[in-house]
Write an enzyme that holds these catalytic residues in place. Structure first.
Site, short mmCIF file in Angstrom:
data_model
loop_
_atom_site.label_atom_id
_atom_site.label_comp_id
_atom_site.label_asym_id
_atom_site.label_seq_id
_atom_site.Cartn_x
_atom_site.Cartn_y
_atom_site.Cartn_z
CD GLN A 151 -2.36 1.17 2.86
OE1 GLN A 151 -1.72 0.69 3.79
NE2 GLN A 151 -3.52 1.76 3.03
CB SER A 154 1.68 7.08 4.73
OG SER A 154 0.64 6.36 5.32
CB SER A 186 3.56 -2.84 5.61
OG SER A 186 3.21 -1.94 6.60
CD GLU A 269 -4.53 0.05 6.52
OE1 GLU A 269 -4.95 1.03 5.90
OE2 GLU A 269 -3.34 -0.07 6.87
C1 LIG Z 1 3.24 -0.54 11.45
C2 LIG Z 1 2.78 0.46 10.43
C3 LIG Z 1 2.52 0.03 9.15
C4 LIG Z 1 2.12 0.96 8.19
N1 LIG Z 1 1.92 0.51 6.92
C5 LIG Z 1 1.60 1.40 5.97
C6 LIG Z 1 1.48 0.99 4.61
O1 LIG Z 1 1.67 -0.19 4.29
N2 LIG Z 1 1.20 1.90 3.68
C7 LIG Z 1 1.00 3.21 3.98
O2 LIG Z 1 0.72 3.97 3.07
N3 LIG Z 1 1.12 3.67 5.26
C8 LIG Z 1 1.42 2.79 6.25
N4 LIG Z 1 1.57 3.22 7.54
C9 LIG Z 1 1.45 4.66 7.83
C10 LIG Z 1 0.23 5.02 8.67
O3 LIG Z 1 -0.95 4.94 7.91
C11 LIG Z 1 0.49 6.43 9.22
O4 LIG Z 1 1.61 6.35 10.09
C12 LIG Z 1 -0.72 6.94 9.98
O5 LIG Z 1 -1.78 7.22 9.13
C13 LIG Z 1 -0.35 8.22 10.79
O6 LIG Z 1 0.24 9.18 9.99
P1 LIG Z 1 1.60 9.90 10.39
O7 LIG Z 1 2.56 8.84 10.80
O8 LIG Z 1 1.98 10.80 9.27
O9 LIG Z 1 1.25 10.74 11.69
P2 LIG Z 1 0.59 12.19 11.72
O10 LIG Z 1 -0.61 12.22 10.85
O11 LIG Z 1 1.64 13.22 11.49
O12 LIG Z 1 0.09 12.28 13.23
C14 LIG Z 1 0.97 12.63 14.31
C15 LIG Z 1 0.14 12.67 15.61
O13 LIG Z 1 -0.87 13.70 15.51
C16 LIG Z 1 -2.18 13.17 15.76
N5 LIG Z 1 -3.16 13.81 14.90
C17 LIG Z 1 -3.02 14.10 13.58
N6 LIG Z 1 -4.14 14.68 13.10
C18 LIG Z 1 -5.03 14.74 14.13
C19 LIG Z 1 -6.38 15.21 14.25
N7 LIG Z 1 -7.05 15.74 13.23
N8 LIG Z 1 -7.00 15.07 15.46
C20 LIG Z 1 -6.32 14.52 16.54
N9 LIG Z 1 -5.04 14.07 16.47
C21 LIG Z 1 -4.41 14.17 15.29
C22 LIG Z 1 -2.04 11.70 15.41
O14 LIG Z 1 -3.01 10.91 16.08
C23 LIG Z 1 -0.62 11.38 15.88
O15 LIG Z 1 -0.61 11.11 17.27
C24 LIG Z 1 1.97 2.33 8.52
C25 LIG Z 1 2.25 2.76 9.82
C26 LIG Z 1 2.65 1.85 10.77
C27 LIG Z 1 2.95 2.35 12.15
#
Ligand SMILES: Cc1cc2nc3c(=O)[nH]c(=O)nc-3n(C[C@H](O)[C@H](O)[C@H](O)COP(=O)(O)OP(=O)(O)OC[C@H]3O[C@@H](n4cnc5c(N)ncnc54)[C@H](O)[C@@H]3O)c2cc1C
Length: 424
Positions: A151, A154, A186, A269
């Site tokens: 996928q 992100s 992933s 998902e």
């Molecule tokens: C083990 C793992 C596997 C993954 N696999 C994939 C994959 O295969 N493909 C892929 O595309 N992505 C993948 N991801 C990415 C995942 O979807 C993102 O990490 C996730 O959506 C969070 O985005 P970010 O890391 O950019 O955090 P951010 O969006 O920057 O968030 C940072 C913090 O701010 C908080 N926050 C942000 N916006 C708000 C809001 N509006 N209200 C309240 N709190 C908020 C969040 O909860 C978090 O605590 C994976 C992540 C992990 C950990």
């Protein structure tokens, strides 16, 4: 009259909550797994793959081969794609059958973990949004264990706010040219294809200018770089896309309609993560407490009881989401309830694993109980709590779309994407 159901329960083949139909299906599925594999043990590599901080390329290569072989075995024996219509190579069965089959699979050394994105997210999305040609081309190789998908959603600046993504796709005749960067992908280092969302129109509000693509990961310009996690394992990647050409026929859904297609993927998902758990169950914690002789400790007894209750609640939440699917509905925002509970469960179980071990919880690897698997679960819990949408985001979804509370202020929702203020 002989009570077959009671006899099967006594033999340990069925579960209390099984209906007679489910019990019969479970016996059939278990007989299949017993005929082709052996039950998992503490020491088999299959069971420990995700728990071990082992980055040896040989271990990873064996894991890829094992997942492909297992999926092929499942296909050849007529069990692949339980809910996939028969015309695409599946069994045309029901969601509850899929659930029972997965529960039985978890007991055996038939590991198909690398196909989680392919089968749990890509196939359901293709079935809803794919053209006939796309379904015919892509579904069967996944069911046969030949092609692995990842996928590519992100980005460094777009995770929770996925609609803010800035990877750009520009039309050039019969092709699209893509430039940008994805992250946290992933299994991308093992993948043959990726589901990719990219911005195709900056003149319209952010949700409307996104298109969903099916990307061949072997295309020139796709650069996959593994990222090492806190657990020591490189499970996910950064993916750089430089002048990557994608044929127009690989657009899934409408140009500009990618957000709606992505919602199908994301709901599947959440449902998958919520109903899958972290692979270690209540029985493992109870056994550890017994092995380490701490079952008389009142604090541990309470924590174990709480773990049991959470396990049961999540099981029934999952069954509820599955029932909605069985009634012909797409998984809806209630999958956020499942995902949030599974997330919190993994956090509390991380603590429980260390509580039971006491000072032994500081050990790791072969010095530790079951090779440090529970320590790895503790460190790895944040992956579970963030991936598939963070806990805070699930709470937002539940508040707004399940409880009907007023939405967050989102001034950028209606502005053309190009006019939204951005960093750097
Ligand atoms: C083990 C793992 C596997 C993954 N696999 C994939 C994959 O295969 N493909 C892929 O595309 N992505 C993948 N991801 C990415 C995942 O979807 C993102 O990490 C996730 O959506 C969070 O985005 P970010 O890391 O950019 O955090 P951010 O969006 O920057 O968030 C940072 C913090 O701010 C908080 N926050 C942000 N916006 C708000 C809001 N509006 N209200 C309240 N709190 C908020 C969040 O909860 C978090 O605590 C994976 C992540 C992990 C950990």
């Amino acid at each position: 009259m002989v009570d077959n159901n009671a006899a099967m329960k006594r033999a340990g083949a069925t579960r209390d909550e099984d209906s007679p139909e489910e019990a019969a299906f479970r016996v059939e599925a278990r007989a299949f797994f017993e005929s082709v594999s052996v039950r998992r043990t503490d020491d088999d590599e299959t069971g420990n793959y995700f728990a071990m901080a082992d980055n040896d390329p040989g271990t990873h290569a064996r894991h890829v081969a094992r997942c492909k072989d297992s999926q092929r075995l499942i296909y050849e024996n007529g069990w692949a794609g339980i809910t996939v219509p028969t015309e695409y190579g599946g069994r045309g069965g029901a969601a509850w059958q899929e659930r029972v089959f997965r529960q039985e699979q978890a007991r055996f050394t038939v590991d198909t973990g690398l196909f989680a994105v392919s089968l749990g997210m890509v196939v359901p999305t293709l079935l809803v949004h794919g053209t006939e040609a796309q379904k015919q081309r892509y579904i069967l190789p996944m069911l046969r264990g030949e092609e692995i998908w990842c996928q590519l959603f992100s980005e460094p600046g777009a995770g929770s706010d996925l609609a803010g993504l800035s990877t750009r796709a520009i039309r050039d005749g019969d092709e699209w040219v893509v430039n940008g960067q994805k992250v946290w992908n992933s299994g991308a280092h093992h993948a043959d294809f990726g589901i990719l969302v990219a911005r195709t129109d900056v003149e319209v509000p952010k949700h409307r200018g996104i298109t969903y693509f099916l990307l061949d990961m072997h295309t020139p310009g796709v650069d996959v770089r593994p990222l090492r996690q806190a657990t020591g394992v490189a499970h996910f990647n950064e993916v750089f896309l430089t002048d990557v050409h994608i044929p127009h026929e690989n657009v899934l859904g409408e140009v500009g309609g990618g957000w709606g297609v992505a919602q199908t993927t994301l709901m599947n998902e959440r449902n998958m993560i919520g109903s899958g758990g972290m692979g270690i169950g209540f029985g493992d914690y109870l056994r550890m407490a017994r092995d380490l002789g701490v079952t008389e400790d009142p604090q541990i007894r309470q924590a174990l009881a709480a773990c049991f209750v959470r396990t049961e609640v999540i099981k029934y939440l999952g069954a509820r989401a599955q029932a909605a699917v069985r009634a012909g509905k797409q998984p809806g925002p209630e999958t956020s309830v499942v995902k949030l509970n599974a997330s919190l469960h993994s956090a509390l179980n991380g603590d429980l694993g260390l509580l039971i071990q006491g000072a032994g919880g500081m050990l790791t690897g072969s010095d530790a109980y079951r090779r440090g698997m529970f320590q790895q679960m503790f460190v790895g819990q944040w992956g579970m709590r963030i991936g598939g949408g963070t806990e805070q985001i699930q709470r937002n979804v539940i508040g707004e779309r399940v409880l009907g509370l007023p939405g967050e202020a989102r001034p950028d929702k209606t502005l053309p994407f190009k006019d939204i203020p951005k960093n750097g």
